[in-house]
Design an enzyme around this catalytic site. Structure first.
Site, PDB file in Angstrom:
ATOM      1  CG  ASN A 197      -1.668   1.246   1.459  1.00  0.00           C
ATOM      2  OD1 ASN A 197      -1.636   2.154   0.636  1.00  0.00           O
ATOM      3  ND2 ASN A 197      -2.376   1.310   2.577  1.00  0.00           N
ATOM      4  N   PRO A 198       1.005   1.942  -1.121  1.00  0.00           N
ATOM      5  CG  PRO A 198       0.584   3.025  -3.159  1.00  0.00           C
ATOM      6  CD  PRO A 198       0.203   1.809  -2.352  1.00  0.00           C
TER       7      PRO A 198
ATOM      8  CG  ASN B 202     -12.284  -2.465   0.240  1.00  0.00           C
ATOM      9  OD1 ASN B 202     -11.759  -3.179   1.109  1.00  0.00           O
ATOM     10  ND2 ASN B 202     -13.287  -1.660   0.496  1.00  0.00           N
TER      11      ASN B 202
ATOM     12  CG  ASP C 281      -1.923  -4.006  12.058  1.00  0.00           C
ATOM     13  OD1 ASP C 281      -1.201  -5.003  11.920  1.00  0.00           O
ATOM     14  OD2 ASP C 281      -1.695  -3.114  12.890  1.00  0.00           O
ATOM     15  N   GLY C 282      -4.231  -2.575   8.278  1.00  0.00           N
ATOM     16  CA  GLY C 282      -5.436  -2.392   7.463  1.00  0.00           C
ATOM     17  C   GLY C 282      -5.417  -3.200   6.176  1.00  0.00           C
TER      18      GLY C 282
ATOM     19  N   GLY D  64       0.356   1.710  11.829  1.00  0.00           N
ATOM     20  CA  GLY D  64      -0.121   0.754  12.819  1.00  0.00           C
ATOM     21  C   GLY D  64       0.350  -0.628  12.407  1.00  0.00           C
TER      22      GLY D  64
ATOM     23  CG  ASP E  61      -7.023   2.436  15.652  1.00  0.00           C
ATOM     24  OD1 ASP E  61      -6.185   2.808  14.814  1.00  0.00           O
ATOM     25  OD2 ASP E  61      -7.161   1.262  16.011  1.00  0.00           O
TER      26      ASP E  61
ATOM     27  NE  ARG F  14      -2.649   6.078  13.434  1.00  0.00           N
ATOM     28  CZ  ARG F  14      -3.151   5.202  12.578  1.00  0.00           C
ATOM     29  NH1 ARG F  14      -2.504   4.923  11.455  1.00  0.00           N
ATOM     30  NH2 ARG F  14      -4.303   4.629  12.805  1.00  0.00           N
TER      31      ARG F  14
ATOM     32  CG  ASP G 261      -8.311  -6.715  12.409  1.00  0.00           C
ATOM     33  OD1 ASP G 261      -8.503  -7.004  13.600  1.00  0.00           O
ATOM     34  OD2 ASP G 261      -8.357  -7.561  11.503  1.00  0.00           O
TER      35      ASP G 261
HETATM   36  P1  ADP Z   1      -1.586   2.421   8.294  1.00  0.00           P
HETATM   37  O1  ADP Z   1      -0.970   1.600   9.363  1.00  0.00           O
HETATM   38  O2  ADP Z   1      -0.646   3.519   7.912  1.00  0.00           O
HETATM   39  O3  ADP Z   1      -2.935   2.885   8.691  1.00  0.00           O
HETATM   40  P2  ADP Z   1      -2.916   0.438   6.650  1.00  0.00           P
HETATM   41  O4  ADP Z   1      -2.329  -0.779   6.050  1.00  0.00           O
HETATM   42  O5  ADP Z   1      -3.764   0.243   7.844  1.00  0.00           O
HETATM   43  O6  ADP Z   1      -1.748   1.484   7.006  1.00  0.00           O
HETATM   44  O7  ADP Z   1      -3.715   1.162   5.504  1.00  0.00           O
HETATM   45  C1  ADP Z   1      -4.513   2.272   5.734  1.00  0.00           C
HETATM   46  C2  ADP Z   1      -5.766   2.203   4.892  1.00  0.00           C
HETATM   47  O8  ADP Z   1      -5.462   2.313   3.511  1.00  0.00           O
HETATM   48  C3  ADP Z   1      -6.523   0.903   5.028  1.00  0.00           C
HETATM   49  O9  ADP Z   1      -7.866   1.218   5.255  1.00  0.00           O
HETATM   50  C4  ADP Z   1      -6.371   0.214   3.676  1.00  0.00           C
HETATM   51  O10 ADP Z   1      -7.500  -0.550   3.385  1.00  0.00           O
HETATM   52  C5  ADP Z   1      -6.268   1.410   2.768  1.00  0.00           C
HETATM   53  N1  ADP Z   1      -5.586   1.204   1.472  1.00  0.00           N
HETATM   54  C6  ADP Z   1      -4.949   0.131   0.976  1.00  0.00           C
HETATM   55  N2  ADP Z   1      -4.393   0.399  -0.231  1.00  0.00           N
HETATM   56  C7  ADP Z   1      -4.707   1.696  -0.506  1.00  0.00           C
HETATM   57  C8  ADP Z   1      -4.402   2.577  -1.602  1.00  0.00           C
HETATM   58  N3  ADP Z   1      -3.684   2.175  -2.636  1.00  0.00           N
HETATM   59  N4  ADP Z   1      -4.872   3.848  -1.521  1.00  0.00           N
HETATM   60  C9  ADP Z   1      -5.578   4.276  -0.465  1.00  0.00           C
HETATM   61  N5  ADP Z   1      -5.884   3.498   0.595  1.00  0.00           N
HETATM   62  C10 ADP Z   1      -5.454   2.218   0.583  1.00  0.00           C
HETATM   63 MG    MG Z   2      -4.305   1.195   9.655  1.00  0.00          MG
END
Ligand code: ADP
Ligand code: MG
Length: 568
Positions: free
Chosen positions: A163-164, A199, A222-223, A254, A319, A332, A545
């Site tokens: 996830n960039p 998603n 974790d997302g 996270g 959160d 954060r 989560d």
């Molecule tokens: P962080 O720990 O920084 O919150 P996460 O893995 O929890 O990182 O991702 C944050 C959110 O971004 C999640 O809700 C995830 O579903 C969503 N996500 C995943 N890929 C993308 C994307 N390419 N662009 C925007 N949001 C995304």
């Molecule tokens: Mg997250």
């Protein structure tokens, strides 16, 4: 195995001599200096390199093969060089440079093979050594006592989802800068997929041909793993799909699962790039264990699968509110905690749970005096779900009742004092075509909770947190005894009346897992198998989560060892 340059020559060429019990012995030189010669031995557990010299103090380096991720034979850059080389990569624990403690650090060891004037034979010899080192390293992985792992293998084809936009927006750079090289050295083939929107990963794994992949690895917070697990569980073949080994590389803000997996490997605490290196190392070693999942029912009858937490009140608010500080990374949550403390709220609701029954007390003297009461005992892990299926004419994805249900006892945890009733149990029902996972502990959300449940008297809370991993964030060791597959939901709640300083003290103590020792009368901790939360406060936040879900009544139950996780 000790040999000195002054010893008389051996009739068998030394580089081909086999040591005791199949170990290898050879003499090689330094890749940069032909006059530096080394006697090298490879046993089941270690690669030992000793400088050959007439001096009585001969330097010896021992590399533990449990720390080795790969080894490769190659020619040198000069085509006229008849020598061949083999390079091995190790990640031993070393003392940190600037701060205290130790962490895994990458080390590369290269040796030159030039016993013969024939480059082909030298390369063959280098390949023989590289193969033997790889084989031995593949069998050796850092394991915890008392844990049986499903398998030891190097994942073949790995899908890496990045996830960039997570964390500070650097996940892709971190992957290319830190992880790619590790995977290449370990000869783990991977395909990188950069998610384009929320998603995206969920849709992708829902439709993917999983026979093409040996592991799905998430480089994010974790997302993104939450998306992947739910995508897998939404498939018709969920039962097989959810057995695909999952890996986690911390790239988000996270990174609770990454911190937990690192903690389970019994390594000293690590953060940021050290945590990433630790998780990358585990991925290269490819040891797979079990991961509990929790099935969560929302008021709209939607069912979600969770690997980490269900939160309401203070933790859920922090959160979600702290997402705007994502760019600062893991800190954060501390910032969000301080902001929320300033406007501390009370949340009204009803909480009930199915407690884990403690096994009868073990007679005095049968437990060592200083043994912790709930030492997690690990079951042997199963890689398939050989359940007997009973046909059912009305398949219902949200089935709450346990009629027509098969209880398949895969594995039973043995004689751990507190976890004795925690068995590996997956309950499914089938109409012959669709197989449905049944939440047999949960009645319908509109029905009262069963009599065996405990109903909490208080209705004024500051927070309710159900967690099934050890860490809630990199710095929050929330459930000190939790393991990935202990079959337990660790339920914490804090009742109203706690002062701001006392709540802050709890969160600060959590860094060392010491919050339960604070003696705070408002903090309650229970091990449970299922729970229900019915908020009365009309508006608020519930997270699963770390992701916000529909606000309203919610209930959950554990499914021990349903998924599989690359761990150490
Ligand atoms: P962080 O720990 O920084 O919150 P996460 O893995 O929890 O990182 O991702 C944050 C959110 O971004 C999640 O809700 C995830 O579903 C969503 N996500 C995943 N890929 C993308 C994307 N390419 N662009 C925007 N949001 C995304
Ligand atoms: Mg997250």
């Amino acid at each position: 195995m000790e040999r000195d340059a002054s010893e008389p020559p051996d009739p068998v060429p030394s580089h081909r001599r086999a040591g005791p019990e199949g170990s290898l012995y050879g003499e090689f030189t330094d890749p940069l200096n032909d006059r530096l010669r080394y006697s090298v031995s490879l046993t089941e557990r270690a690669l030992t390199i000793q400088r050959i010299s007439s001096s009585p103090t001969r330097t010896k380096v021992v590399f533990n093969l449990a720390d080795c991720t790969g080894c490769r034979a190659h020619r040198g850059p000069d085509p006229a060089d008849v020598g061949a080389y083999f390079t091995a990569w190790f990640y031993p624990f070393k003392r940190r440079w600037m701060s205290s403690g130790s962490a895994r650090q990458r080390t590369e060891q290269c040796l030159r093979v030039a016993m013969l004037q024939d480059p082909v034979s030298n390369l063959q010899e280098a390949e023989r050594w590289a193969g033997a080192i790889r084989d031995a390293a593949g069998l050796q992985a850092p394991r915890r006592d008392g844990v049986t792992y499903t398998e030891v293998r190097r994942p073949g084809r790995v899908m890496v989802l990045v996830n960039p936009h997570c964390g500070r927006g650097q996940a892709l750079q971190l992957f290319t800068g830190q992880v790619e090289g590790m995977l290449t050295e370990a000869a783990v083939p991977y395909t990188l997929i950069i998610t384009e929107h929320q998603n995206h990963a969920r849709e992708l794994v829902r439709k993917a041909d999983l026979s093409q992949w040996d592991a799905l690895v998430i480089m994010s917070g974790d997302g993104l793993l939450f998306e992947v697990i739910n995508g897998l569980m939404e498939r018709e073949d969920w039962q097989e799909a959810i057995r695909t080994p999952l890996g986690i590389l911390p790239g988000g803000s996270g990174n609770a699962l990454a911190a937990s997996v690192h903690h389970y490997s019994q390594s000293p605490p690590a953060w940021n790039e050290e945590l990433l290196l630790s998780c990358g190392f585990m991925l290269c070693k490819g040891l797979v264990g079990s991961l509990d999942l929790v099935s969560i029912h929302l008021a709209s009858r939607q069912r979600l699968f969770s690997f980490l937490s269900l939160a309401w009140g203070f933790v859920a608010d922090v959160d979600i509110e702290s997402e705007k500080y994502r760019h600062v990374g893991a800190i954060r949550f501390l910032m969000g905690t301080l902001v929320r403390l300033a406007s501390l709220r009370v949340y009204q609701g009803k909480l009930a749970y199915l407690p884990v029954k403690e096994a009868p007390a073990i007679p005095k003297g049968s437990i060592k005096a200083n043994q912790p009461p709930s030492t997690p005992q690990h079951p042997s892990l199963c890689s398939s779900l050989p359940c007997r299926l009973i046909p059912n004419s009305s398949p219902n994805l949200n089935a709450h009742h346990n009629h027509n249900t098969t209880n398949c006892n895969h594995n039973t945890i043995s004689n751990s004092p507190n976890n004795a009733i925690t068995s590996k149990r997956t309950e499914i029902k089938s109409d012959g075509k669709t197989v449905v996972l049944v939440d047999s502990l949960l009645p319908g959300l509109e029905q009262p909770v069963p009599e065996s449940w405990t109903v909490v008297k208080e209705e004024d809370f500051v927070l309710v947190l159900a967690i099934y991993q050890s860490h809630l964030a990199e710095d929050l060791w929330t459930a000190p005894g939790a393991m990935a597959d202990d079959g337990l939901i660790h339920l914490f709640y804090v009742t109203a009346g706690i002062s701001r300083p006392a709540l802050l003290r709890l969160f600060l103590a959590m860094e060392k897992g010491a919050h339960l020792a604070c003696g705070c009368p408002h903090l309650v901790y229970e091990k449970v198998k299922a729970l229900r939360l019915e908020p009365i406060t009309p508006q608020g936040v519930i997270t699963v989560d770390g992701e916000m879900v529909e606000y309203g009544p919610v209930q959950a139950q554990i499914h021990p060892g349903l998924a599989r996780l690359i761990c150490g």
